[in-house]
Design an enzyme around this catalytic site. Structure first.
Site, short mmCIF file in Angstrom:
data_model
loop_
_atom_site.label_atom_id
_atom_site.label_comp_id
_atom_site.label_asym_id
_atom_site.label_seq_id
_atom_site.Cartn_x
_atom_site.Cartn_y
_atom_site.Cartn_z
N TYR A 262 -9.92 1.74 1.44
CA TYR A 262 -10.12 1.66 2.88
C TYR A 262 -11.41 0.89 3.18
O TYR A 262 -12.28 0.75 2.33
CB TYR A 262 -10.21 3.07 3.48
CG TYR A 262 -8.85 3.63 3.89
CD1 TYR A 262 -7.67 3.07 3.43
CD2 TYR A 262 -8.77 4.73 4.73
CE1 TYR A 262 -6.44 3.59 3.81
CE2 TYR A 262 -7.54 5.26 5.10
CZ TYR A 262 -6.38 4.69 4.64
OH TYR A 262 -5.17 5.20 5.02
N HIS B 188 0.83 -1.21 0.00
CA HIS B 188 0.00 0.00 0.00
C HIS B 188 0.87 1.26 0.00
O HIS B 188 0.68 2.16 -0.83
CB HIS B 188 -0.91 -0.04 1.24
CG HIS B 188 -1.82 1.14 1.38
ND1 HIS B 188 -3.19 1.06 1.18
CD2 HIS B 188 -1.58 2.44 1.70
CE1 HIS B 188 -3.73 2.26 1.37
NE2 HIS B 188 -2.78 3.11 1.70
N GLU B 189 1.82 1.31 0.90
CA GLU B 189 2.64 2.53 1.00
C GLU B 189 3.54 2.70 -0.21
O GLU B 189 3.76 3.81 -0.68
CB GLU B 189 3.45 2.52 2.30
CG GLU B 189 2.62 2.46 3.58
CD GLU B 189 1.58 3.56 3.70
OE1 GLU B 189 1.70 4.61 3.04
OE2 GLU B 189 0.60 3.35 4.46
N HIS C 289 1.65 4.18 -3.02
CA HIS C 289 1.64 5.65 -2.92
C HIS C 289 2.93 6.21 -3.52
O HIS C 289 2.90 7.14 -4.32
CB HIS C 289 1.55 6.09 -1.46
CG HIS C 289 0.17 6.01 -0.86
ND1 HIS C 289 -0.97 6.41 -1.53
CD2 HIS C 289 -0.26 5.62 0.37
CE1 HIS C 289 -2.02 6.25 -0.75
NE2 HIS C 289 -1.62 5.76 0.41
N HIS D 209 -5.64 6.68 -2.93
CA HIS D 209 -6.61 5.72 -2.41
C HIS D 209 -7.75 5.50 -3.41
O HIS D 209 -8.13 6.41 -4.13
CB HIS D 209 -7.20 6.22 -1.08
CG HIS D 209 -6.19 6.23 0.01
ND1 HIS D 209 -6.11 7.25 0.94
CD2 HIS D 209 -5.22 5.34 0.33
CE1 HIS D 209 -5.12 6.97 1.78
NE2 HIS D 209 -4.57 5.83 1.43
ZN LIG Z 1 -2.76 5.13 1.99
#
Ligand SMILES: [Zn+2]
Length: 284
Positions: free
Chosen positions: A239, A183-184, A187, A193
């Site tokens: 999320y 996930h990071e 980014h 997101h």
């Molecule tokens: Zn994030």
């Protein structure tokens, strides 16, 4: 099993740019597989313990306002002061450069704060990108721009390539998991997101009345470039329905099917992989 799925989808999604029909076929195939997987899942908070979403939210719950760390917005996105508009830079200036052999080499440094086991989880997460995309994370020697992985307060990253070393924080207590690493680093590669997509209102409803006061900005929309890919509830960038809830009521409701499973990905979805391959033009 999961490795098998990943490679299978790599073939589907990377080697050719799928047509609209291809995407539809692949999505159908995935949903059949997911039905098996999802039969054991519910949308309860308890069952989401190992999704990227829940892990990040948990780890960032007490994110301090340390002056020596960047401002963190949108839950886990670091922003430079004065750089408040989250980034349509994704398709242009903040991409990592592509080498003449078609690969995208991203140098990294991993802090010596981590134990050997933690380090191997992080390195394992970095290597998953090489398994299904043309992105190659490699240990930095003297490159100017690189991802600087450290255990600071919480899990967060800048979006896209910054100049010089850019911190990706993976706190030892809560962030050192495959899904969070992916996930990071997504980014850092330039992705936002899923629930921030410009077209998200057609796929999710944000229930502002249930959001923790002060956390509303986590649900802002971004003028994203979606690379011709459909909204994906199973993205590791989505999320959960209870993210930043003040009352255990949903904050993100899938529409029109309110019971759809969202935000429970424990690793990159085929669509996450496709987006990397499209943004970085991995397919020759
Ligand atoms: Zn994030």
């Amino acid at each position: 099993m999961m490795n098998y799925l990943r490679f299978k989808h790599f073939n589907l999604f990377c080697c050719i740019f799928p047509s609209a029909v291809g995407i539809q076929k692949a999505s159908l195939e995935r949903s059949e597989e997911d039905m098996e997987i999802d039969s054991t899942r519910t949308n309860s908070i308890e069952e989401e313990d190992f999704s990227a979403s829940t892990l990040i939210e948990k780890a960032n719950r007490n994110l301090g306002k340390r002056l020596d760390e960047p401002l963190v917005m949108f839950g886990d996105i670091a922003v430079n002061t004065g750089f408040m508009n989250a980034d349509p830079c994704t398709a242009h200036t903040c991409k990592w450069p592509k080498s003449s052999n078609g690969n995208v080499y991203v140098p990294y440094v991993i802090s010596n704060q981590y134990s050997p086991r933690e380090r191997s989880v992080i390195e394992g997460g970095l290597q998953t990108f090489a398994a299904s995309t043309c992105v190659r994370f490699f240990p930095r020697t003297n490159q100017r721009d690189f991802v600087d992985i450290q255990s600071l307060s919480g899990c967060y990253s800048y979006v896209g390539r910054q100049k010089n070393g850019q911190v990706v924080s993976l706190n030892r207590n809560g962030c050192v998991h495959l899904s969070v690493v992916q996930h990071e680093l997504l980014h850092a590669l330039g992705f936002n997101h899923e629930h921030s997509r410009i077209d998200r209102d057609s796929h999710v409803q944000i229930l502002t009345q249930n959001i923790l006061p002060g956390m509303e900005s986590n649900f802002d929309k971004v003028d994203t470039i979606n690379l011709g890919t459909p909204y994906d509830y199973n993205s590791v960038m989505q999320y959960s329905r209870f993210a930043f809830s003040k009352n255990n009521q949903p904050t993100i409701l899938p529409i029109p099917d309110n019971n759809a499973v969202i935000g429970q990905a424990t690793q990159m979805s085929p669509m996450d992989i496709l987006r990397i391959n499209r943004l970085y033009k991995c397919c020759k």
